[in-house]
Design an enzyme around this catalytic site. Structure first.
Site, PDB file in Angstrom:
ATOM      1  N   ARG A   1       8.826  -7.535  -2.753  1.00  0.00           N
ATOM      2  CA  ARG A   1       7.673  -8.215  -2.151  1.00  0.00           C
ATOM      3  C   ARG A   1       7.434  -9.580  -2.778  1.00  0.00           C
ATOM      4  O   ARG A   1       6.975 -10.497  -2.113  1.00  0.00           O
ATOM      5  CB  ARG A   1       6.428  -7.341  -2.227  1.00  0.00           C
ATOM      6  CG  ARG A   1       6.054  -6.862  -3.607  1.00  0.00           C
ATOM      7  CD  ARG A   1       4.776  -6.043  -3.521  1.00  0.00           C
ATOM      8  NE  ARG A   1       4.405  -5.492  -4.817  1.00  0.00           N
ATOM      9  CZ  ARG A   1       3.180  -5.104  -5.119  1.00  0.00           C
ATOM     10  NH1 ARG A   1       2.211  -5.224  -4.227  1.00  0.00           N
ATOM     11  NH2 ARG A   1       2.919  -4.576  -6.296  1.00  0.00           N
TER      12      ARG A   1
ATOM     13  N   SER B   1      -0.888  -7.301  -1.060  1.00  0.00           N
ATOM     14  CA  SER B   1       0.111  -6.268  -1.341  1.00  0.00           C
ATOM     15  C   SER B   1       1.492  -6.669  -0.839  1.00  0.00           C
ATOM     16  O   SER B   1       2.496  -6.451  -1.503  1.00  0.00           O
ATOM     17  CB  SER B   1      -0.289  -4.941  -0.684  1.00  0.00           C
ATOM     18  OG  SER B   1      -1.529  -4.495  -1.171  1.00  0.00           O
TER      19      SER B   1
ATOM     20  N   GLU C   1      -4.238  -2.960  12.999  1.00  0.00           N
ATOM     21  CA  GLU C   1      -2.791  -3.204  13.113  1.00  0.00           C
ATOM     22  C   GLU C   1      -2.354  -3.408  14.563  1.00  0.00           C
ATOM     23  O   GLU C   1      -1.460  -4.214  14.834  1.00  0.00           O
ATOM     24  CB  GLU C   1      -2.011  -2.041  12.495  1.00  0.00           C
ATOM     25  CG  GLU C   1      -2.199  -1.884  10.984  1.00  0.00           C
ATOM     26  CD  GLU C   1      -3.517  -1.219  10.600  1.00  0.00           C
ATOM     27  OE1 GLU C   1      -4.206  -0.662  11.492  1.00  0.00           O
ATOM     28  OE2 GLU C   1      -3.883  -1.260   9.407  1.00  0.00           O
TER      29      GLU C   1
ATOM     30  N   PHE D   1       1.959   1.950   8.501  1.00  0.00           N
ATOM     31  CA  PHE D   1       0.995   1.532   9.519  1.00  0.00           C
ATOM     32  C   PHE D   1       1.665   0.644  10.566  1.00  0.00           C
ATOM     33  O   PHE D   1       1.364   0.721  11.760  1.00  0.00           O
ATOM     34  CB  PHE D   1      -0.182   0.797   8.881  1.00  0.00           C
ATOM     35  CG  PHE D   1      -0.820   1.531   7.735  1.00  0.00           C
ATOM     36  CD1 PHE D   1      -0.848   2.927   7.724  1.00  0.00           C
ATOM     37  CD2 PHE D   1      -1.390   0.855   6.671  1.00  0.00           C
ATOM     38  CE1 PHE D   1      -1.425   3.621   6.674  1.00  0.00           C
ATOM     39  CE2 PHE D   1      -1.977   1.541   5.613  1.00  0.00           C
ATOM     40  CZ  PHE D   1      -1.995   2.920   5.612  1.00  0.00           C
TER      41      PHE D   1
ATOM     42  N   ARG E   1       8.088  -1.649  -2.768  1.00  0.00           N
ATOM     43  CA  ARG E   1       6.949  -2.221  -3.486  1.00  0.00           C
ATOM     44  C   ARG E   1       7.298  -2.676  -4.902  1.00  0.00           C
ATOM     45  O   ARG E   1       6.975  -3.786  -5.303  1.00  0.00           O
ATOM     46  CB  ARG E   1       5.832  -1.174  -3.553  1.00  0.00           C
ATOM     47  CG  ARG E   1       4.625  -1.593  -4.368  1.00  0.00           C
ATOM     48  CD  ARG E   1       3.636  -0.437  -4.435  1.00  0.00           C
ATOM     49  NE  ARG E   1       2.380  -0.804  -5.053  1.00  0.00           N
ATOM     50  CZ  ARG E   1       2.144  -0.750  -6.358  1.00  0.00           C
ATOM     51  NH1 ARG E   1       3.103  -0.355  -7.175  1.00  0.00           N
ATOM     52  NH2 ARG E   1       0.968  -1.079  -6.851  1.00  0.00           N
TER      53      ARG E   1
END
Lengths: 318, 277
Positions: free
Chosen positions: A8, A35, A56, A81, A165
């Site tokens: 990320r 994030s 979303e 999501f 992540r």
């Protein structure tokens, strides 16, 4: 010591650099930019960043509208999501009209910061792969993430870009070639083929070392583009050793293992084992505990390779 | 050849569109009559008066955009596009046929179709994105999105309704074809969406109400919307499902039903009587 970089972080910086070069690049976020690291883009280009809030479906539709207007929108939310909650918006408003939108899937896989099954994504690649027109990318390290971001800007049609992540080993250097749809041969070997995607690349490299120490030579193919699959490279890699282990931080159904099995079933039937989440929902726990319990470590890849070899040896007995 | 239909009174054009809808649906033996007929004046007003479009250059960058979010009303959309000259009227006979640009629900491969639609509730978000894109490109054009009242049951509509005022998108105009009937029955029974105007007011939209079968009122509302700065406009158009064909009016049975040859003739006769009244 292996250098560690979070995908990320590489993604956020790459977006800024791409945005600097290409004014068509815009970003839409569903309240997760800090994030996904899209916040770097938001700071650099506030006029091209749109905060849509926790919505979303709406974010995905807005991205479609921006794409119709000739922009290259990147969306930002968690992989779970993005692909499950907004699946129909992706299908009808993006994939069916074949619009160029980059659906960013942050927190792909089970390492989602101790958030548990609602926030982990183990179905995302399967869902995205089933949509016509969709390209599915799961880069193997931060270097590939950066290359992928630049590659998708020159690509026509929707792209799902899956990332992990937490910091993961840097496998490639900047000189590596990244071409959408082209698998990367990481290591030549003769005994067993391991095919990886996404963050499993680093663990597969480690598995290859473990196996090498036992005198087993691994042929390692990295598939950053799960769709369209590089069928020729996959078939050739299978042919090289006659045994294939696939490794992905995803359900063993519908992702890389599924794609490779489909391709080999038609082109070169080969004994296989699929390393991945065994069609169960995971839980919240420290990373190492999750990887161990759900069978996603280098050791699991090595074990799968050895069991395939043992099976072959048993069949070879007179 | 000038602009086809530009000099005709909008009310007559709307009935033209209705006749084309009936012919198209009978020929295809498929489609949604009720919601197509209720939107005839809305489409006539937009495509023959309000919108800045050029049928000879359907991809003209500075054009106004249109999204039929209630995509099942595609037949009246195709009728309007054909009548306006985006493609030959004979092409309507290919509706729902293999390889046709006139799909059961709109597909943007078709000239004049700015956005693919079909799954309800998605158009307003896309229109919002288009309006943001127009602003980024400094193009002074508007985006019109037509929704059904039943469609307001989709949650995504309200996500978009919440977002558009945040961005101050005065170029965005939503028009609700409020015919009060959906597939299974009255909207009020299936899942009430009233009070519609109050809901949009609460979401900070400029709200206008019109008789959705009065083309002049629709044109005036679109002009009034243009005068409002910093806020999107929603036009609540009160309509009659199946409008113009007596046996199709005010019933959910004609939301989606087959138009036989006999019923087509009956419908066309009624629509011709309307014309000469």
């Amino acid at each position: 010591m292996v250098e560690m970089v979070a995908m990320r972080d590489a993604y956020g910086q790459a977006l800024v650099d791409l945005g600097d070069r290409d004014a068509r690049v815009v970003a839409v976020d569903a309240d997760l930019a800090s994030s996904s690291k899209m916040d770097l883009f938001a700071e650099a280009f506030p006029e091209r960043f749109f905060q849509i809030g926790i919505a979303e479906a709406n974010m995905t539709g807005i991205a479609a509208g921006l794409a119709v207007m000739g922009f290259i929108p990147f969306t930002s939310t968690f992989a779970s999501f993005a692909t499950c909650r907004a699946a129909d918006q992706i299908r009808v408003s993006i994939a069916q009209p074949n619009l160029t939108v980059v659906i960013g899937g942050a927190y792909g896989g089970v390492l989602a910061g101790k958030t548990g099954k609602s926030h982990q994504a183990i179905e995302d690649m399967a869902i995205m792969r089933a949509m016509p027109n969709m390209t599915v990318l799961a880069p193997g390290d931060g270097v590939e993430v950066r290359k992928a971001v630049f590659a998708v800007a020159d690509h026509d049609g929707p792209v799902y870009l899956r990332m992990s992540r937490d910091p993961s080993p840097v496998v490639f250097d900047d000189s590596c070639e990244f071409k959408i749809g082209r698998a990367v041969l990481v290591r030549e070997g003769r005994d067993v083929t391991v095919i990886t995607t996404g963050i499993m690349l680093g663990r597969a490299v480690e598995a290859a070392e473990l196996l090498a120490a036992r005198g087993i030579s691994v042929h390692l193919l990295h598939v950053h583009t799960v769709k369209p699959l590089d069928v020729a490279a996959v078939a050739a890699a299978a042919e090289k050793t006659g045994l294939v282990v696939t490794a992905e931080e995803h359900n063993i159904i519908g992702g890389l293992g599924g794609a490779v099995a489909e391709a080999l079933g038609e082109h070169r039937p080969t004994p296989m084992k699929r390393v991945g989440v065994a069609d169960v929902y995971s839980e919240s726990a420290p990373n190492d505990d999750l990887l161990q319990k759900y069978g996603l470590t280098a050791g699991h890849i090595a074990q799968a390779a050895r069991s395939l070899m043992e099976r072959r040896a048993a069949h070879a007995q007179p | 050849m000038g602009d086809p239909g530009r000099d005709e009174p909008l009310a007559e054009l709307a009935d033209d569109l209705r006749r084309m809808v009936v012919e198209t649906l009978c020929h295809a033996q498929a489609g949604h009559p009720g919601g197509s007929l209720s939107a005839a004046e809305i489409l006539a007003a937009l495509f023959f008066s309000v919108m800045r479009i050029d049928p000879r250059h359907p991809d003209w960058e500075a054009r106004d955009r249109f999204i039929l979010s209630k995509g099942h009303a595609a037949p009246v959309y195709y009728a309007a596009l054909a009548r306006r000259g985006f493609f030959p009227e004979e092409m309507l006979q290919t509706y729902d046929e293999l390889d046709s640009l006139l799909q059961g629900h709109p597909d943007m491969r078709c000239p004049g179709v700015d956005m693919t639609s079909g799954s309800l509730g998605q158009g307003l978000s896309v229109g919002l994105g288009m309006a943001l894109g127009l602003r980024l490109k400094a193009i002074d054009a508007r985006v019109f999105v037509v929704l059904g009242d039943g469609e307001l049951q989709e949650g995504q509509v309200w996500e978009a309704a919440m977002a558009a005022p945040k961005f101050g998108l005065d170029s965005l105009v939503a028009i609700i074809d409020d015919n009060q009937i959906q597939l299974m029955g009255d909207t009020a029974t299936i899942m009430p969406v009233e009070p519609i105007a109050e809901k949009w007011l609460a979401f900070n939209w400029n709200v206008l109400e019109v008789d959705g079968h009065d083309p002049a009122a629709i044109v005036a509302a679109c002009a009034a919307a243009q005068a409002v700065r910093g806020r999107p406009t929603v036009i609540l158009a009160h309509t009659v499902k199946g409008k113009g064909v007596s046996f199709m009016e005010n019933t959910h049975k004609w939301h989606s039903a087959l138009v036989t040859e006999d019923l087509k003739e009956k419908a066309l006769t009624e629509l011709c009587v309307r014309e000469v009244r």
